[in-house]
Design a protein around this motif. Structure first.
Motif, PDB file in Angstrom:
ATOM      1  N   TYR A 118      32.938 -11.560  28.785  1.00 48.39           N
ATOM      2  CA  TYR A 118      31.971 -12.457  29.428  1.00 48.39           C
ATOM      3  C   TYR A 118      30.614 -12.296  28.751  1.00 48.39           C
ATOM      4  N   ASN A 171      41.955  -3.932  32.074  1.00 45.14           N
ATOM      5  CA  ASN A 171      41.661  -2.554  31.691  1.00 45.14           C
ATOM      6  C   ASN A 171      40.193  -2.387  31.315  1.00 45.14           C
ATOM      7  N   LEU A 172      39.602  -3.480  30.827  1.00 42.68           N
ATOM      8  CA  LEU A 172      38.245  -3.403  30.303  1.00 42.68           C
ATOM      9  C   LEU A 172      37.569  -4.761  30.411  1.00 42.68           C
ATOM     10  N   CYS A 173      36.313  -4.763  30.881  1.00 43.45           N
ATOM     11  CA  CYS A 173      35.523  -6.001  30.906  1.00 43.45           C
ATOM     12  C   CYS A 173      34.265  -5.756  30.077  1.00 43.45           C
ATOM     13  N   ILE A 174      33.961  -6.674  29.176  1.00 41.22           N
ATOM     14  CA  ILE A 174      32.840  -6.459  28.250  1.00 41.22           C
ATOM     15  C   ILE A 174      31.871  -7.631  28.259  1.00 41.22           C
TER      16      ILE A 174
ATOM     17  N   GLU B   9      33.462   3.665  41.562  1.00 45.23           N
ATOM     18  CA  GLU B   9      34.212   3.736  42.810  1.00 45.23           C
ATOM     19  C   GLU B   9      34.499   5.210  43.096  1.00 45.23           C
ATOM     20  N   TYR B 118      36.110   2.045  37.613  1.00 44.55           N
ATOM     21  CA  TYR B 118      36.980   1.800  38.757  1.00 44.55           C
ATOM     22  C   TYR B 118      38.389   2.272  38.418  1.00 44.55           C
ATOM     23  N   GLY B 165      29.930  -3.879  41.511  1.00 46.20           N
ATOM     24  CA  GLY B 165      31.248  -3.995  40.908  1.00 46.20           C
ATOM     25  C   GLY B 165      31.521  -5.339  40.268  1.00 46.20           C
ATOM     26  N   PRO B 167      31.279  -7.743  37.274  1.00 42.99           N
ATOM     27  CA  PRO B 167      31.013  -7.478  35.855  1.00 42.99           C
ATOM     28  C   PRO B 167      29.627  -7.931  35.391  1.00 42.99           C
ATOM     29  N   ARG B 168      29.163  -9.027  35.974  1.00 40.00           N
ATOM     30  CA  ARG B 168      27.875  -9.572  35.534  1.00 40.00           C
ATOM     31  C   ARG B 168      26.722  -8.551  35.615  1.00 40.00           C
ATOM     32  N   TYR B 170      26.943  -5.408  34.710  1.00 41.66           N
ATOM     33  CA  TYR B 170      27.188  -4.252  33.835  1.00 41.66           C
ATOM     34  C   TYR B 170      27.472  -4.688  32.399  1.00 41.66           C
ATOM     35  N   LEU B 172      29.680  -2.935  30.682  1.00 40.84           N
ATOM     36  CA  LEU B 172      31.075  -2.555  30.483  1.00 40.84           C
ATOM     37  C   LEU B 172      31.677  -2.115  31.810  1.00 40.84           C
ATOM     38  N   CYS B 173      32.888  -2.584  32.100  1.00 39.43           N
ATOM     39  CA  CYS B 173      33.621  -2.123  33.286  1.00 39.43           C
ATOM     40  C   CYS B 173      34.945  -1.531  32.810  1.00 39.43           C
ATOM     41  N   ILE B 174      35.254  -0.337  33.284  1.00 38.17           N
ATOM     42  CA  ILE B 174      36.448   0.359  32.782  1.00 38.17           C
ATOM     43  C   ILE B 174      37.370   0.806  33.903  1.00 38.17           C
TER      44      ILE B 174
END
Lengths: 202, 202
Positions: A118, A171-174, B9, B118, B165, B167-168, B170, B172-174
């Motif tokens: 995103y 697994n991963l959001c970037i 989390e 998370y 939580g 994504p917008r 952060y 990176l979300c892992i």
């Protein structure tokens, strides 16, 4: 077999990341190839298939009916064909990167490494501008972002209980906003390799 | 100055990632230190501060009032103190990793690299079990996860328009579910270094 799926907001650079990752890892790459295959199998024009899957209004189906995939409707029928084509790719048993096409959901049982890409609205507009006719207005670009992402969200919803873009589905959001895509692809390659190496040690 | 913030989390391994990242990068590390400082500044017991910030029910404030931070209430007053302490840390102008404490929102203008960590419910329960009394029931662990994460979501909501939580909020979300945390921390270190090196080239 290792599969990477890339789901992405329109204009976030996900397609380029997918192509680069596939090149860096020596994996097969699928994106428009899936559209071409659907068109061939259903004897339809490629542009029509793309138009229906990406641009048409997907908001007319009651969720409970459409989930069953029994409606005799060209859009649902195309989703069914898409599922078949994606499964066929996975059955080739070759390492691959698949961009879009709900492959994250369709191939869930193959344990793909699922990435969601995103970016900020500004970053997406900047990226889209570079591939548009220079007369395209900002308003048109914004409308296109909204329309395409709405359809991605909607077709995802027809297949999964986890909303499109919700971290729980990946697994991963970037966020690509502050990245150079070439640089990000290199960083991602190393990151994913660590993931797989760690898993093999289990 | 480089700042990494880690939102997480409960049970996802975020704290361990933060500590390891700080060690690997040679950065300062802040976590419970912030609680200690709040307690000192307000002349309160550390455990009481932690209890209020992490465990109390945060659902009694009307959002419009609480955002203004003018309520004469021990919880809101503690959030105000937390903000001061986090800003003071940033003003030391030293590279650091900060775990939790809404530091992602408080330090937004310092351009931190913001990570959200998370995991699947099962993975979180497994991790929490290892640090609990062995008589703790599954139900108690599940309740604790719910309570703590609800409060994290709620205190975040008091400071930001972007939900906790999402994504917008952060870079990176892992999902840590399938990772060994030591391995993940190493992979993350390299990934973030690429991000900063790429930015310096701009």
């Amino acid at each position: 077999m290792k599969i990477i799926t890339i789901s992405r907001e329109f204009g976030s650079g996900g397609r380029e990341i997918g192509k680069r990752l596939a090149d860096l890892l020596g994996f097969d790459y699928y994106d428009r190839e899936i559209i071409v295959e659907i068109a061939k199998n259903r004897n339809l024009d490629e542009n029509y298939v793309e138009e229906v899957l990406e641009n048409k209004n997907w908001h007319n189906f009651p969720l409970t009916y459409s989930r069953s995939f029994t409606l005799n409707n060209p859009q649902i029928s195309m989703l069914t064909e898409q599922k078949k084509v994606v499964e066929k790719i996975a059955n080739l048993n070759r390492d691959c990167v698949i961009v879009g096409r709900n492959s994250d959901v369709i191939l869930e049982d193959k344990n793909p490494f699922k990435i969601f890409v995103y970016a900020s609205k500004d970053a997406k507009i900047e990226r889209i501008k570079t591939r548009m006719n220079e007369n395209t207005s900002l308003k048109e670009i914004e409308k296109q972002i909204q329309r395409i992402d709405k359809n991605r969200r909607r077709t995802h919803e027809l297949l999964s209980d986890i909303p499109w873009g919700n971290p729980r589905g990946y697994n991963l959001c970037i966020d690509t906003s502050n990245w150079d895509i070439k640089n990000l692809s290199l960083a991602l390659k190393e990151f994913i390799k660590c993931y797989w190496e760690g898993k093999n040690e289990d």
